[in-house]
Design a protein around this motif. Structure first.
Motif, PDB file in Angstrom:
ATOM      1  N   GLU A 112       0.859  -1.173   0.000  1.00 53.14           N
ATOM      2  CA  GLU A 112       0.000   0.000   0.000  1.00 53.14           C
ATOM      3  C   GLU A 112       0.893   1.220   0.000  1.00 53.14           C
ATOM      4  O   GLU A 112       1.735   1.371   0.878  1.00 53.14           O
ATOM      5  N   SER A 115      -1.115   6.868  -1.469  1.00 59.01           N
ATOM      6  CA  SER A 115      -2.216   7.227  -0.568  1.00 59.01           C
ATOM      7  C   SER A 115      -2.333   8.715  -0.230  1.00 59.01           C
ATOM      8  O   SER A 115      -2.323   9.092   0.943  1.00 59.01           O
ATOM      9  N   ASN A 117      -4.179  12.461   0.121  1.00 55.67           N
ATOM     10  CA  ASN A 117      -5.459  12.822   0.721  1.00 55.67           C
ATOM     11  C   ASN A 117      -6.265  13.697  -0.225  1.00 55.67           C
ATOM     12  O   ASN A 117      -5.764  14.700  -0.728  1.00 55.67           O
ATOM     13  N   TYR A 152      -4.333   3.709  -1.104  1.00 57.76           N
ATOM     14  CA  TYR A 152      -5.360   3.867  -0.063  1.00 57.76           C
ATOM     15  C   TYR A 152      -5.652   5.351   0.112  1.00 57.76           C
ATOM     16  O   TYR A 152      -5.088   6.015   0.990  1.00 57.76           O
ATOM     17  N   GLY A 154      -6.845   8.892   1.023  1.00 55.61           N
ATOM     18  CA  GLY A 154      -7.387   9.508   2.234  1.00 55.61           C
ATOM     19  C   GLY A 154      -8.642  10.259   1.846  1.00 55.61           C
ATOM     20  O   GLY A 154      -8.612  11.469   1.621  1.00 55.61           O
ATOM     21  N   GLU A 252     -10.082   5.099   2.168  1.00 54.76           N
ATOM     22  CA  GLU A 252     -10.688   4.971   3.499  1.00 54.76           C
ATOM     23  C   GLU A 252     -12.207   4.905   3.444  1.00 54.76           C
ATOM     24  O   GLU A 252     -12.841   4.207   4.233  1.00 54.76           O
ATOM     25  N   TYR A 300      -9.345   7.063  12.049  1.00 58.58           N
ATOM     26  CA  TYR A 300      -8.353   6.564  11.092  1.00 58.58           C
ATOM     27  C   TYR A 300      -8.007   5.106  11.388  1.00 58.58           C
ATOM     28  O   TYR A 300      -8.018   4.251  10.505  1.00 58.58           O
ATOM     29  N   ASP A 304      -8.430   1.506   9.344  1.00 54.14           N
ATOM     30  CA  ASP A 304      -7.274   0.655   9.031  1.00 54.14           C
ATOM     31  C   ASP A 304      -7.461  -0.773   9.539  1.00 54.14           C
ATOM     32  O   ASP A 304      -7.015  -1.728   8.903  1.00 54.14           O
ATOM     33  N   TYR A 322       3.031  -1.210   4.426  1.00 56.31           N
ATOM     34  CA  TYR A 322       2.399   0.110   4.436  1.00 56.31           C
ATOM     35  C   TYR A 322       3.494   1.154   4.293  1.00 56.31           C
ATOM     36  O   TYR A 322       4.263   1.377   5.221  1.00 56.31           O
ATOM     37  N   ALA A 324       4.425   4.567   4.544  1.00 49.32           N
ATOM     38  CA  ALA A 324       3.916   5.831   5.097  1.00 49.32           C
ATOM     39  C   ALA A 324       4.968   6.425   6.033  1.00 49.32           C
ATOM     40  O   ALA A 324       5.782   5.685   6.605  1.00 49.32           O
ATOM     41  N   HIS A 331       0.948   4.750  15.030  1.00 45.92           N
ATOM     42  CA  HIS A 331      -0.311   4.282  14.450  1.00 45.92           C
ATOM     43  C   HIS A 331      -0.196   2.815  14.008  1.00 45.92           C
ATOM     44  O   HIS A 331      -1.055   1.985  14.324  1.00 45.92           O
ATOM     45  N   PHE A 332       0.874   2.501  13.299  1.00 48.69           N
ATOM     46  CA  PHE A 332       1.005   1.130  12.794  1.00 48.69           C
ATOM     47  C   PHE A 332       1.392   0.140  13.898  1.00 48.69           C
ATOM     48  O   PHE A 332       1.023  -1.022  13.836  1.00 48.69           O
TER      49      PHE A 332
HETATM   50  N1  ARG Z   1      -3.463   9.125   3.635  1.00 43.28           N
HETATM   51  C1  ARG Z   1      -2.515   8.986   4.696  1.00 43.28           C
HETATM   52  C2  ARG Z   1      -1.709  10.269   4.838  1.00 43.28           C
HETATM   53  O1  ARG Z   1      -1.539  10.981   3.887  1.00 43.28           O
HETATM   54  C3  ARG Z   1      -1.546   7.856   4.491  1.00 43.28           C
HETATM   55  C4  ARG Z   1      -2.178   6.504   4.547  1.00 43.28           C
HETATM   56  C5  ARG Z   1      -1.277   5.481   5.132  1.00 43.28           C
HETATM   57  N2  ARG Z   1      -1.843   4.187   5.110  1.00 43.28           N
HETATM   58  C6  ARG Z   1      -2.695   3.668   6.005  1.00 43.28           C
HETATM   59  N3  ARG Z   1      -3.165   2.482   5.793  1.00 43.28           N
HETATM   60  N4  ARG Z   1      -3.030   4.329   7.084  1.00 43.28           N
HETATM   61  O2  ARG Z   1      -1.227  10.578   5.909  1.00 43.28           O
END
Ligand code: ARG
Length: 556
Positions: A112, A115, A117, A152, A154, A252, A300, A304, A322, A324, A331-332
């Motif tokens: 992934e 991603s 937003n 993915y 946002g 999301e 969020y 996930d 992931y 990011a 978070h992860f």
């Molecule tokens: N859209 C998120 C951002 O810009 C990143 C997503 C990361 N991936 C996830 N599965 N949370 O911060």
């Protein structure tokens, strides 16, 4: 690489030790041999001194190598240079871009990445996720894995309530049609400014988000429009980067009505707690994860969680990556811990591929309200500067625009990928575009140089008997031979910088050789051999750059 593995297996058998204990080094100083086996690690277990072990190995290996030496408890092995040179060059020319490919291993990796937003500019921060993810995709495929890619988006969350309110209140349809992201950003920034004076606005934002969740038609319609327009904008950036598609753009929002399932399971497993009206999961050594706000809104991490189970079910992955930023480490970690607490062993296959910031003059090149740096602008500036270089260097070149695009975009991408991903990187446009130094254009230039060199070749049959393998030639051969091993390291560390550094080394080996030994020096056997060596080098440069998502240029 295969040679090294075979050697490992033999030693393991002879010494009766586990494979992971067998060490084979590539001496930096090539006069110490092509491989070196330190023997002291086995001494204790085997009740023998390292010298005895080294001599034992020497005897076993003597016939397979050109020379075998025992020095200070090491066995140094020298490959038969001519035979190897021929073998490697011929293999590369025969296999072309599939040189270095691993056999398919029936393992599935979900990656992934990117991603961005919705309704926000595609910032330089997302550049890192995009280029690292794209490179990892290519590297994993090359290493024999099946890969499924997900962007993915946002495209959900309470901020969309604010955005809908802001657009309805201050939006301009004309502007929205011409510059959707700028217009959305403008009203979003305005919302935050106004909210400082008037805290009631936050309430409005929440109200509109609630309406969106309840599928209120007007809200849904606006949200869809924002999403479509944003995607169109993002596509421009993907086009410039040469990224044609993701296997899925499931963002999301896809999970908006699918979270109950996982929330229910958490409940059944007695993992949910109430805290100040909100619903949380306690995680001992980590801060608790907020699953539902007191007003019932999901978060969020809730999305996930829902997504990771959905993906496990759909793609039955062996690993999920992931890509990011490092600011999402916690978070992860929380995501993994919750999956673990729910009793699923696949929590171990969840990997957050973090990365550092892009800095300009030591400061974050950030996307915070108003002061954002748009990636599209950075890329266009790079292409513009590259065009000036091309104009200066080679004004008569055909398709200068196309070339400038490849140089500019390649330079920005390479600059990003050449550093260990967890480090912050400094961004200086001029530096990334230099033709000498550790840059993308330097690699592209080396490739183009080889290409023009090969234009005059004759194509005569080479007799290797008469070829002299100099040190600088042997360095290139060794490097070419290490390609496969480098791909594996890049995969195992989830780090494309192994490939980028490898390419810089390969180019430097080649340029060193080129500076020392003339290649086009009459058209004899040796010339033809050197041309073949150069050709094999160019094949590996091209393939390595492809792994990084960067095009080479035939003429520049
Ligand atoms: N859209 C998120 C951002 O810009 C990143 C997503 C990361 N991936 C996830 N599965 N949370 O911060």
């Amino acid at each position: 690489m295969d040679e090294k593995r075979k050697l490992k297996e033999k030693i393991q058998k002879w010494l009766e030790v586990p494979q992971e204990e067998v060490l084979i080094e590539n001496p930096k100083n090539r006069t110490m041999g092509d491989y070196a086996i330190p023997c002291f690690p086995y001494a204790k277990k085997m009740h023998k001194n390292p010298l005895e072990i080294a001599n034992f190995l020497k005897e076993k290996l003597e016939n397979a190598y050109e020379k075998v030496e025992v020095v200070n408890g090491y066995v140094n092995l020298f490959l038969p240079k001519k035979k190897w040179t021929q073998k490697i060059i011929e293999e590369i020319i025969e296999k072309q871009e599939s040189y270095g490919n691993f056999e398919p291993n029936n393992k599935q990796i979900v990656i992934e990445y990117s991603s961005p937003n919705i309704a926000k500019p595609f910032g330089v921060g997302h550049l890192r996720s995009t280029v690292i993810g794209e490179a990892l995709k290519n590297i994993c495929k090359k290493a024999g894995f099946s890969v499924y890619t997900i962007n993915y988006l946002g495209d959900y969350g309470t901020q969309f309530g604010k955005l809908i309110y802001a657009y309805k209140t201050w939006g301009n349809e004309e502007e929205m049609k011409n510059h959707p992201i700028d217009e959305l950003k403008r009203v979003y920034v305005k919302f935050h400014e106004e909210a400082k004076e008037n805290p009631l606005l936050e309430e409005e934002g929440r109200r509109y988000f609630k309406k969106l969740e309840e599928d209120d038609l007007e809200c849904l319609h606006l949200w869809q429009w924002f999403r479509e327009e944003s995607l169109k904008e993002f596509q421009k950036t993907y086009d410039l980067l040469g990224i044609n598609s993701f296997d899925s753009y499931t963002g999301e929002s896809y999970y908006k009505d699918k979270m109950e399932k996982v929330i229910k399971e958490l409940e059944e497993k007695n993992l949910l707690e109430k805290s100040d009206g909100a619903t949380i999961v306690s995680l001992e050594e980590l801060p608790p994860a907020l699953i539902k706000r007191s007003d019932g809104a999901t978060l969020y991490i809730t999305r996930d969680l829902s997504a990771v189970f959905d993906r496990k079910e759909k793609y039955n992955f062996d690993e999920i990556l992931y890509v990011a930023g490092n600011e999402q480490i916690l978070h992860f970690e929380q995501l993994k811990r919750i999956v673990e607490k729910m009793g699923y062993p696949f929590w171990k296959d969840i990997h957050h591929i973090g990365f550092g910031l892009i800095l300009k003059d030591g400061k974050k090149m950030s996307t915070r309200q108003g002061k954002s740096v748009k990636l599209q602008d950075v890329l266009e500036e790079a292409v513009g500067l590259a065009y000036q270089y091309v104009e200066e260097k080679n004004p008569n070149l055909e398709n200068k625009e196309e070339v400038a695009k490849k140089i500019g975009v390649g330079a920005v991408t390479f600059n990003d990928l050449k550093n260990y991903r967890m480090n912050d990187i400094e961004f200086h446009l001029e530096d990334t575009l230099r033709f000498e130094g550790n840059t993308g254009p330097y690699v592209q230039y080396t490739y183009a140089r080889i290409n023009s060199l090969l234009e005059n070749r004759k194509g005569i049959e080479i007799s290797y008997d008469e070829i002299e393998i100099s040190e600088s030639i042997w360095n290139i051969i060794q490097r070419l031979n290490n390609f496969k091993e480098t791909i594996l390291s890049a995969k195992e560390n989830y780090d494309p910088s192994y490939i980028a550094k490898y390419l810089l080394d390969l180019c430097s080996d080649f340029n060193h050789f080129y500076a020392k030994e003339r290649i086009i020096d009459g058209f004899d056997n040796t010339t033809e051999f050197k041309c073949n060596l150069a050709y094999a080098t160019s094949i590996v440069i091209k393939e390595g750059m492809r792994l990084l998502g960067i095009s080479v240029i035939n003429k520049m």
